[in-house]
Design an enzyme around this catalytic site. Structure first.
Site, mmCIF file in Angstrom:
data_model
loop_
_atom_site.group_PDB
_atom_site.id
_atom_site.type_symbol
_atom_site.label_atom_id
_atom_site.label_comp_id
_atom_site.label_asym_id
_atom_site.label_seq_id
_atom_site.Cartn_x
_atom_site.Cartn_y
_atom_site.Cartn_z
ATOM 1 N N GLU A 134 40.099 -16.140 3.679
ATOM 2 C CA GLU A 134 39.465 -16.716 4.874
ATOM 3 C C GLU A 134 37.949 -16.726 4.763
ATOM 4 O O GLU A 134 37.274 -17.590 5.325
ATOM 5 C CB GLU A 134 39.886 -15.973 6.146
ATOM 6 N N THR A 187 32.979 -22.419 12.697
ATOM 7 C CA THR A 187 32.823 -20.981 12.951
ATOM 8 C C THR A 187 31.428 -20.511 12.549
ATOM 9 O O THR A 187 30.797 -19.727 13.259
ATOM 10 C CB THR A 187 33.903 -20.203 12.175
HETATM 11 N N1 HSE Z 1 35.688 -13.154 15.339
HETATM 12 C C1 HSE Z 1 35.399 -14.444 14.795
HETATM 13 C C2 HSE Z 1 34.318 -15.104 15.618
HETATM 14 C C3 HSE Z 1 36.657 -15.281 14.814
HETATM 15 O O1 HSE Z 1 34.424 -15.075 16.838
HETATM 16 O O2 HSE Z 1 33.384 -15.649 15.041
HETATM 17 C C4 HSE Z 1 36.486 -16.645 14.235
HETATM 18 O O3 HSE Z 1 36.557 -16.626 12.860
#
Ligand code: HSE
Length: 312
Positions: A134, A187
């Protein structure tokens, strides 16, 4: 070696669960990614032969694909340079959606490889390979999507570096609503806007909520879950990326959900309810709220998926 293909499924996930940024996540029943794969002779390493459902956006280069990296790192660990794997990836959810799309592919990739080799490792032992997979997508090493996609249920990660993760029990009757507005947020972009600093007051409130959420889940105390499903650090910074976010949240809260926040890095928004009817009503209300902002969306209603990635 056997040419017979096998098929694995790894589900979408909701990371953060409001107050657990990078530390909590849960798995949905559907949607999820599928990978079909087989062992091949005279072709060592992992080979991605096709990707369907990605509109040509994902790389078939093994080391630039989350499923490819996860499977290849697992093969490197096994240490037999003669093993070859071919895989076809079926993307069943959009990326940049906040539904853990890249993590689901990574979980499915390593699950496939382990199954093809007749399970030399237990599922929990596949975690480092899936998280490394990932990482290709957003550059960060965090397991809050990968862990629930691979293992199922609700997972708390005390520490991402050492992958100190723990399953948290999900009370019966807990339902998730996930509304995916048809816009995309990468993201990385959603992480880059976050401030590096938080106040002591925010830290104390967030810690209280995270502890309360975990205890509430264990005890099946829905009132405690409801008081705890609040994010005072990340949501206020990311809300600006999602048009109409606060209207969508208010719409969900009016349907008596336990709480509502951004799913992962967004733009999807999730709510938790203590029954199916509230979860469904919230889904309709949240979709209508997005529509008022001229944004189409897809609604998913799901129990917590306790199985995670499966062979099927
Ligand atoms: N914890 C991560 C974020 C999840 O909120 O950026 C998404 O990859």
């Amino acid at each position: 070696m056997s040419k017979t293909g096998i098929k694995v499924f790894a589900p979408a996930t909701v990371a953060n669960m409001a107050c657990g940024y990078d530390l909590m996540g849960f798995a949905l029943e559907r949607p999820g990614d599928e990978i079909i794969g087989r062992l091949v002779d005279n072709k060592p390493g992992v080979h991605i032969t096709n990707i369907y459902g990605d509109k040509g956006k994902l790389s078939k280069e093994t080391m630039q694909n989350t499923a490819g990296v996860a499977a290849q790192k697992f093969l490197d660990h096994i240490g037999d340079p003669s093993i070859g794997i071919e895989m076809e990836i079926y993307k069943k959810m959009p990326f940049g959606s906040g539904m853990g799309s890249s993590a689901a592919s990574a979980a499915a990739g390593v699950m496939l490889a382990n199954e093809l080799l007749k399970r030399p490792l237990r599922k929990q032992e596949l975690m480092p390979f899936a998280v490394a997979g990932e990482q290709v997508a957003d550059g960060a090493y965090h397991a809050d999507n990968v862990a629930p996609s691979l293992l199922g249920g609700i997972v708390f990660i005390r520490d991402n570096e050492t992958l100190d993760f723990h399953r948290v029990s999900a009370p019966p009757g807990l339902y998730a609503t996930l509304v995916h507005p048809h816009i995309r947020i990468l993201t990385k972009d959603s992480r880059d806007i976050l401030s590096d600093t938080v106040t002591l007051k925010q830290t104390i409130t967030q810690n209280g909520n995270l502890g309360g959420l975990i205890i509430g889940l264990y005890k099946g105390d829905f009132d405690l879950i409801k008081r705890s499903l609040q994010d005072v650090i990340i949501e206020p910074q990311r809300a600006q990326l999602i048009p109409g976010f606060y209207d969508v949240k208010v719409a969900a809260l009016q349907e008596n959900v336990l709480g509502c926040s951004i799913s992962g890095a967004g733009p999807s928004v999730f709510a938790l309810s203590n029954n199916n009817l509230n979860a469904e009503n919230a889904g309709h209300a949240m979709q209508r709220a997005f529509a008022k902002h001229k944004i189409e969306s897809t609604v998913y209603i799901s129990k917590i998926n306790s199985e995670g990635a499966i062979l099927y």
